[in-house]
Structures are given as structure tokens and as C-alpha cells.
Design an enzyme around this catalytic site. Structure first.
Site, PDB file in Angstrom:
ATOM      1  N   ASP A 151       0.842  -1.210   0.000  1.00 24.24           N
ATOM      2  CA  ASP A 151       0.000   0.000   0.000  1.00 24.24           C
ATOM      3  C   ASP A 151       0.872   1.253   0.000  1.00 24.24           C
ATOM      4  O   ASP A 151       0.539   2.263  -0.638  1.00 24.24           O
ATOM      5  CB  ASP A 151      -0.911  -0.009   1.237  1.00 24.24           C
ATOM      6  CG  ASP A 151      -1.752  -1.270   1.296  1.00 24.24           C
ATOM      7  OD1 ASP A 151      -2.237  -1.707   0.243  1.00 24.24           O
ATOM      8  OD2 ASP A 151      -1.909  -1.831   2.395  1.00 24.24           O
ATOM      9  N   HIS A 179      -5.214  -3.554   5.627  1.00 24.89           N
ATOM     10  CA  HIS A 179      -4.857  -3.868   4.243  1.00 24.89           C
ATOM     11  C   HIS A 179      -6.050  -4.453   3.485  1.00 24.89           C
ATOM     12  O   HIS A 179      -6.079  -5.626   3.151  1.00 24.89           O
ATOM     13  CB  HIS A 179      -3.657  -4.823   4.187  1.00 24.89           C
ATOM     14  CG  HIS A 179      -3.331  -5.246   2.784  1.00 24.89           C
ATOM     15  ND1 HIS A 179      -2.823  -4.371   1.835  1.00 24.89           N
ATOM     16  CD2 HIS A 179      -3.484  -6.427   2.138  1.00 24.89           C
ATOM     17  CE1 HIS A 179      -2.672  -5.004   0.693  1.00 24.89           C
ATOM     18  NE2 HIS A 179      -3.065  -6.252   0.839  1.00 24.89           N
TER      19      HIS A 179
HETATM   20  P1  NAD Z   1      -0.137 -18.501  -4.970  1.00 26.58           P
HETATM   21  O1  NAD Z   1      -1.330 -19.391  -5.032  1.00 26.58           O
HETATM   22  O2  NAD Z   1       0.588 -18.222  -6.219  1.00 26.58           O
HETATM   23  O3  NAD Z   1       0.906 -19.092  -3.921  1.00 26.58           O
HETATM   24  C1  NAD Z   1       0.543 -19.495  -2.648  1.00 26.58           C
HETATM   25  C2  NAD Z   1       1.452 -20.644  -2.251  1.00 26.58           C
HETATM   26  O4  NAD Z   1       1.077 -21.052  -0.930  1.00 26.58           O
HETATM   27  C3  NAD Z   1       1.323 -21.884  -3.152  1.00 26.58           C
HETATM   28  O5  NAD Z   1       2.603 -22.269  -3.633  1.00 26.58           O
HETATM   29  C4  NAD Z   1       0.730 -22.935  -2.249  1.00 26.58           C
HETATM   30  O6  NAD Z   1       1.159 -24.254  -2.532  1.00 26.58           O
HETATM   31  C5  NAD Z   1       1.245 -22.463  -0.893  1.00 26.58           C
HETATM   32  N1  NAD Z   1       0.528 -23.029   0.237  1.00 26.58           N
HETATM   33  C6  NAD Z   1      -0.800 -23.322   0.364  1.00 26.58           C
HETATM   34  N2  NAD Z   1      -1.035 -23.880   1.553  1.00 26.58           N
HETATM   35  C7  NAD Z   1       0.146 -23.924   2.217  1.00 26.58           C
HETATM   36  C8  NAD Z   1       0.550 -24.398   3.481  1.00 26.58           C
HETATM   37  N3  NAD Z   1      -0.320 -24.930   4.338  1.00 26.58           N
HETATM   38  N4  NAD Z   1       1.847 -24.288   3.811  1.00 26.58           N
HETATM   39  C9  NAD Z   1       2.743 -23.755   2.969  1.00 26.58           C
HETATM   40  N5  NAD Z   1       2.435 -23.301   1.732  1.00 26.58           N
HETATM   41  C10 NAD Z   1       1.142 -23.398   1.379  1.00 26.58           C
HETATM   42  O7  NAD Z   1      -0.617 -17.143  -4.266  1.00 26.58           O
HETATM   43  P2  NAD Z   1       0.178 -15.752  -4.213  1.00 26.58           P
HETATM   44  O8  NAD Z   1      -0.205 -14.932  -5.365  1.00 26.58           O
HETATM   45  O9  NAD Z   1       1.599 -16.021  -3.936  1.00 26.58           O
HETATM   46  O10 NAD Z   1      -0.517 -15.069  -2.922  1.00 26.58           O
HETATM   47  C11 NAD Z   1      -0.331 -15.627  -1.656  1.00 26.58           C
HETATM   48  C12 NAD Z   1      -1.130 -14.855  -0.604  1.00 26.58           C
HETATM   49  O11 NAD Z   1      -0.620 -13.519  -0.475  1.00 26.58           O
HETATM   50  C13 NAD Z   1      -2.612 -14.694  -0.930  1.00 26.58           C
HETATM   51  O12 NAD Z   1      -3.380 -14.900   0.223  1.00 26.58           O
HETATM   52  C14 NAD Z   1      -2.728 -13.243  -1.391  1.00 26.58           C
HETATM   53  O13 NAD Z   1      -4.005 -12.722  -1.205  1.00 26.58           O
HETATM   54  C15 NAD Z   1      -1.711 -12.603  -0.487  1.00 26.58           C
HETATM   55  N6  NAD Z   1      -1.230 -11.279  -0.905  1.00 26.58           N
HETATM   56  C16 NAD Z   1      -1.014 -10.353   0.064  1.00 26.58           C
HETATM   57  C17 NAD Z   1      -0.530  -9.100  -0.267  1.00 26.58           C
HETATM   58  C18 NAD Z   1      -0.278  -8.082   0.806  1.00 26.58           C
HETATM   59  O14 NAD Z   1      -0.116  -6.905   0.469  1.00 26.58           O
HETATM   60  N7  NAD Z   1      -0.173  -8.443   2.062  1.00 26.58           N
HETATM   61  C19 NAD Z   1      -0.267  -8.793  -1.605  1.00 26.58           C
HETATM   62  C20 NAD Z   1      -0.477  -9.756  -2.581  1.00 26.58           C
HETATM   63  C21 NAD Z   1      -0.978 -11.016  -2.214  1.00 26.58           C
HETATM   64  C1  LMR Z   2      -2.920  -6.579  -3.005  1.00 31.60           C
HETATM   65  O1  LMR Z   2      -3.150  -5.556  -2.374  1.00 31.60           O
HETATM   66  O2  LMR Z   2      -2.490  -6.555  -4.180  1.00 31.60           O
HETATM   67  C2  LMR Z   2      -3.097  -7.926  -2.341  1.00 31.60           C
HETATM   68  O3  LMR Z   2      -3.709  -7.789  -1.082  1.00 31.60           O
HETATM   69  C3  LMR Z   2      -3.753  -8.930  -3.197  1.00 31.60           C
HETATM   70  C4  LMR Z   2      -5.212  -8.654  -3.463  1.00 31.60           C
HETATM   71  O4  LMR Z   2      -6.031  -9.529  -3.199  1.00 31.60           O
HETATM   72  O5  LMR Z   2      -5.533  -7.582  -3.981  1.00 31.60           O
END
Ligand code: NAD
Ligand code: LMR
Length: 328
Positions: A151, A179
Site C-alpha cells: 500500500d 490492508h
Molecule cells: P499462490 O497461489 O501463487 O501461492 C501461494 C502458495 O502457498 C502456493 O505455492 C501454495 O502451494 C502455498 N501453500 C498453500 N497452503 C500452504 C501451506 N499450508 N503451507 C505452505 N504453503 C502453502 O498465491 P500468491 O499470489 O503467492 O498469494 C499468496 C497470498 O498472499 C494470498 O493470500 C494473497 O491474497 C496474499 N497477498 C497479500 C498481499 C499483501 O499486500 N499483504 C499482496 C499480494 C498477495
Molecule cells: C494486493 O493488495 O495486491 C493484495 O492484497 C492482493 C489482493 O487480493 O488484492
């Protein structure tokens, strides 16, 4: 020696984040944990000629224990991402249990590590983590962080674009609250160096910062959410924590933290009334040394944004807390 762990290392965020950590002089050994493909990602990264070992483990053969034992910092991007039409709260059903189980591992095998939660919904997954750590009597609020850096990164980028500046990273903008959507509160009036946002562009800029995640979800058209910008932001935040731990001074980054456990937090809690809130945090050897309180300086427009954010946050926080407390 600094050992970093990425849980969810084979995912869209996990892979580029692991790459950035492998390249960082602040990290020595790297342990990659996932339910699939982490040994492959580790083998790949291990060929890079920077110092330190890379190991990859799966749940079998105590893989979580292997990854977490001796960890100094644990970064958690494990869990499912959004598809178009979903809110972050829609991810709770699946990601709450994933975060709970990983934090159970942290409590047992690396209770002194810094813990950085990326998995959504961050507004609820961080309270879940806190409750699990409390249950095991190892909760240290100075070491548990919800990563809201994306953010902050978006605020700089989108503001630079509105004012026509080609160097977004020169802008420091405190983004507070939580967030997700309206819980994200950019304090543009406190931008340094100062910016003048034209009045007719302010609402649109704030909305873009609050809903920037949706932009990426829509553009990716069902294949996920922000991964590369998140890896950048997650690494930027991990770097801040590690620099503070290494004794560097003057490190400040906003993060979603348990207010009362950190110096200065009570002052913010007295204003917002929530246990968790994202605020600029100062880092030192043992994690968060102090939270800053920018709220006394905000304008009336930002006060309104804050009030909406706090309403949304309260429900998100209690949902996370109840997930653990009611299961006990
Ligand atoms: P993705 O599906 O590409 O990757 C997630 C990974 O987690 C996968 O490799 C999966 O196998 C693994 N996983 C699932 N269960 C698990 C477990 N019990 N133990 C270990 N690994 C496990 O998803 P992504 O795009 O990498 O996003 C991951 C998370 O981050 C999502 O929840 C998304 O919403 C979040 N996110 C947060 C922010 C933020 O600003 N905080 C930004 C973007 C995404
Ligand atoms: C973001 O802000 O990009 C992440 O929290 C992923 C989402 O779900 O938007």
C-alpha cells in the site's frame, strides 16, 4: 548468520521473494517451505553464486520443523489469492487455517523469529497469528508484523503519477489502518517532500491506493493477484526488519501491528480503538522499538477516511481472534 524462511515459497509471491532474499547480503541461509514444489525452487535458487545454503522442504518428514528450526525471520505468503469479484475476506475460509497451522509451527520451532504475514486477509490473519502465539505463551508483539508495504509502495507510485514526478520512490507517504479497500488510509497531507494534489484529483487518487489490488486482480483475469510488486514490497519490509536487527538506526516502515505491545502504541490505540492497526514502526535489534503516531496531524478529509477504516477493521480483527479463541 541470518536464516530466513519463506512459507509458501513455491507460489507467485514466494518464488520472486525467495530470489530477492537469496540475493540479499542481509540473509545467509534460506529455507523454502511449501506444500508443493519447494525442493525444486530451492534447487534452482541454490545455483546462484551468493553466499548461504538454500534448502527446500515439504510437509512430509517434518519439513516444517526442518524449515523453521533456527529461523531468524519467517515470511508467510502461503495461501490462496483472489479472483475477480472476490474480497480479501472471501479468502478467510481457506487462509485462516493455513496461517494458524504455520504459526503453530513457528510457536514450536522458531518462537524468537520475526514473523511477517503476507497471506490475506491480513486484517484477520495477523490477529490469528497473535492468538496462536499467545496460546503457546510466546507472543512478542515487537516481532509480529502484517505486511502492508505494498500500500505504501502504491501510494508513492500513484501520487508521483498524479503530480507528474518521474521518481516515485522519493515520496514517503504514511499509509495507516489495515490492508483492504477502505481500511487502507493514505495520509497524503503528510507526504514528504510535500505534494499539492489538485482537489479534483484527490478522491480518485485515494480510491486508487485503496483499491490498487483490484486493478491487478482484474488485469490478471482469474490467474491471481499482485505477485511481483508484492515480492518487491515484502522484500523491502524484510530488509527494514533485518537492517534494524543488524543495528542500523533510523529505519521506519508502516506495518500492521498489535498496538499495545509496542512503545507509543497505546497512544494510537486511544485514538482508533482497535488492537491492531498499521502505523509507521521504528525498528531496532529486537524488532519494533516504537510506533509513531501521525494521527494528531491529519486533516478533516483524512479523519473521515480513518473513521470508515476503523469501522471495517473492528469486524476483521474480531473474526480472526474468534477463529482461534472459539476453537479452543
Ligand atoms: P499462490 O497461489 O501463487 O501461492 C501461494 C502458495 O502457498 C502456493 O505455492 C501454495 O502451494 C502455498 N501453500 C498453500 N497452503 C500452504 C501451506 N499450508 N503451507 C505452505 N504453503 C502453502 O498465491 P500468491 O499470489 O503467492 O498469494 C499468496 C497470498 O498472499 C494470498 O493470500 C494473497 O491474497 C496474499 N497477498 C497479500 C498481499 C499483501 O499486500 N499483504 C499482496 C499480494 C498477495
Ligand atoms: C494486493 O493488495 O495486491 C493484495 O492484497 C492482493 C489482493 O487480493 O488484492
Amino acid at each position: 548468520m541470518v536464516k530466513a524462511v519463506v512459507a509458501g515459497a513455491a507460489g507467485g509471491i514466494g518464488q520472486p521473494l525467495s530470489l530477492l532474499l537469496k540475493l540479499s547480503p542481509l540473509v545467509d541461509d534460506l529455507a523454502l517451505y511449501d506444500v508443493v514444489n519447494s525442493p525444486g525452487v530451492a534447487a534452482d535458487l541454490s545455483h546462484i553464486s551468493t553466499t548461504g545454503e538454500v534448502i527446500g522442504s515439504l510437509p512430509a518428514e517434518d519439513g516444517l520443523k526442518t524449515a523453521l528450526t533456527g529461523a531468524d525471520i519467517v515470511v508467510i505468503p502461503a495461501g490462496i489469492p483472489r479472483k475477480p469479484g472476490m474480497t480479501r475476506d472471501d479468502l478467510f475460509k481457506i487462509n485462516a487455517g493455513i496461517v494458524r497451522d504455520l504459526i503453530e509451527g513457528v510457536a514450536k520451532y522458531s518462537p524468537d523469529a520475526f514473523v511477517l504475514i503476507i497471506s490475506n486477509p491480513v486484517n484477520s490473519t495477523v490477529p490469528i497469528a497473535a492468538e496462536v502465539l499467545k496460546k503457546h505463551n510466546v507472543f512478542n508483539p515487537k516481532k509480529l508484523f502484517g505486511v502492508t508495504t505494498l500500500d505504501v509502495v502504491r501510494a508513492s507510485t500513484f501520487t508521483a503519477s498524479v503530480v507528474g514526478d518521474k521518481n516515485p520512490s522519493k515520496f514517503t507517504i504514511p499509509v495507516v489502518g489495515g490492508h483492504s479497500g477502505e481500511t487502507i488510509v493514505p495520509l497524503l497531507s503528510l507526504t514528504t517532500p510535500k505534494v499539492e494534489i489538485p482537489a479534483d484529483k484527490l478522491d480518485a487518487l485515494v480510491n486508487r491506493i485503496q483499491f490498487g489490488g483490484d486493478e491487478v486482480v482484474k488485469a490478471k483475469n482469474g490467474t491471481g493477484s499482485a505477485t511481483l510488486s508484492m515480492a518487491y514490497a515484502g522484500f523491502k519490509f524484510a530488509e527494514a526488519v533485518l537492517k534494524g536487527a543488524a543495528g542500523e538506526t533510523g529505519i521506519v516502515e508502516p506495518s500492521y501491528v498489535y498496538l499495545e505491545g509496542i512503545e507509543g502504541g497505546k497512544e494510537v490505540k486511544d485514538v482508533v480503538g482497535t488492537d491492531f492497526f498499521s502505523v509507521p514502526v521504528e525498528f531496532g535489534k529486537d524488532g519494533a522499538t516504537r510506533v509513531q503516531n501521525p494521527l494528531s496531524k491529519i486533516n478533516d478529509y483524512e479523519k473521515k477516511l480513518l473513521s470508515v477504516a476503523v469501522d471495517g477493521l473492528k469486524g476483521n480483527i474480531s473474526k480472526g481472534v474468534e477463529f482461534i479463541v472459539n476453537a479452543a
